[in-house]
Design a protein around this motif. Sequence first.
Motif, short mmCIF file in Angstrom:
data_model
loop_
_atom_site.label_atom_id
_atom_site.label_comp_id
_atom_site.label_asym_id
_atom_site.label_seq_id
_atom_site.Cartn_x
_atom_site.Cartn_y
_atom_site.Cartn_z
N MET A 96 0.82 -1.57 0.01
CA MET A 96 0.30 0.23 0.40
C MET A 96 0.64 1.33 0.18
SD MET A 96 -1.91 0.55 3.30
CE MET A 96 -1.83 -1.16 3.96
N ASP A 97 0.16 1.78 -0.27
CA ASP A 97 0.75 3.90 -0.81
C ASP A 97 1.36 4.01 1.03
OD1 ASP A 97 1.35 6.46 -1.86
OD2 ASP A 97 -0.37 6.78 0.36
N ALA A 98 2.29 5.00 0.93
CA ALA A 98 2.90 5.25 2.91
C ALA A 98 1.59 5.95 3.54
CB ALA A 98 3.99 5.95 2.80
N ARG A 99 0.60 7.54 2.12
CA ARG A 99 -0.77 7.76 3.10
C ARG A 99 -1.20 6.98 3.29
NH1 ARG A 99 0.59 13.02 2.58
NH2 ARG A 99 2.44 13.74 1.68
N ALA A 144 7.72 7.87 13.81
CA ALA A 144 9.04 6.80 13.21
C ALA A 144 8.54 6.46 12.33
CB ALA A 144 9.11 6.45 14.88
N TYR A 145 7.57 5.70 12.07
CA TYR A 145 7.26 4.23 11.21
C TYR A 145 7.21 5.07 9.65
CZ TYR A 145 7.90 0.33 13.90
OH TYR A 145 8.97 -0.54 14.58
N GLN A 146 5.65 6.21 9.68
CA GLN A 146 5.37 6.82 8.00
C GLN A 146 5.48 8.46 8.13
OE1 GLN A 146 3.17 4.85 10.44
NE2 GLN A 146 4.17 3.45 9.06
N GLY A 147 6.22 8.54 9.04
CA GLY A 147 6.44 10.06 9.43
C GLY A 147 8.39 10.17 8.79
N ILE A 148 8.55 9.64 9.33
CA ILE A 148 10.70 9.31 8.67
C ILE A 148 10.61 8.39 8.58
CG2 ILE A 148 12.65 8.66 10.06
CD1 ILE A 148 11.33 11.99 11.28
N ALA A 149 10.32 7.18 8.56
CA ALA A 149 10.87 5.44 8.10
C ALA A 149 10.70 5.57 6.06
CB ALA A 149 10.52 4.84 8.33
N ARG A 150 9.31 5.78 6.29
CA ARG A 150 8.21 6.12 5.11
C ARG A 150 8.53 7.79 4.17
NH1 ARG A 150 7.12 0.71 4.14
NH2 ARG A 150 5.47 -0.13 5.29
N GLY A 151 9.07 8.51 4.69
CA GLY A 151 9.08 9.72 4.31
C GLY A 151 8.69 11.09 3.64
N ILE A 152 7.63 10.50 5.23
CA ILE A 152 5.52 11.33 5.06
C ILE A 152 6.28 12.69 5.14
CG2 ILE A 152 4.00 11.66 5.51
CD1 ILE A 152 3.72 9.45 5.50
N GLY A 153 7.09 12.48 6.40
CA GLY A 153 7.26 13.70 7.33
C GLY A 153 6.42 13.42 8.81
N ALA A 154 7.84 14.35 9.76
CA ALA A 154 6.65 14.23 10.93
C ALA A 154 5.26 14.62 10.99
CB ALA A 154 7.45 14.33 12.02
#
Length: 210
Positions: A58-61, A100-110
Amino acid sequence: MGHFITFEGPEGSGKTTVISRVHEALSEKYETMATREPGGIAISEKIRELLLSKDNDMDARTEALLFAAARRQHLVEKVLPALDAGKIVLCDRFIDSSIAYQGIARGIGADGVMDINRFAIEDHIPDLTIYLKLDPEIGLHRIESNKRDHNRLDAEKINFHKDVVLGYNELSENYPCRIKIVDADQSPEKVTRDALEIINQYLDQGVNQS
């Protein structure tokens, strides 16, 4: 009003074991409830299946939105009623995991992840967070050794897991009053003792201030 205590850490950090032991110890003195994210209630457990199944790419968002949806329902259906009843709620993961997972590791941003979750949790932030800090390579080795079923996040490349830890480290630096670090590269008994020492100190301070 009760106390909302969360446990965070990378894969293989031992949260499930530590929460179980902390729950058992605290229950001798306090009314305590242990739960988890994503999950804890029927709707959120179904979302958990979607999120962690290796069949679902799935998409990160989309991933971030599903975590937030599971979090919202779990919060209003289980966590808040327990807090209103004066219980200590021990929760395996909360908003820090998404950062940590979606914001940083997935690159969405905190900030992007916080925007999603502000809508989901409103102003409900943990009173105390125990961060079980561990080298991601050690955590993944533990998962292999324990022959735990791998979920979709476990299967990510090592750089993803390193970024998760970087995210947690940054959070612990930004919120030192709330997020307390416990070295998870110790025996489960020692990790549990360290976590309990922090929690009991926090609870004692609350009693003394009341």
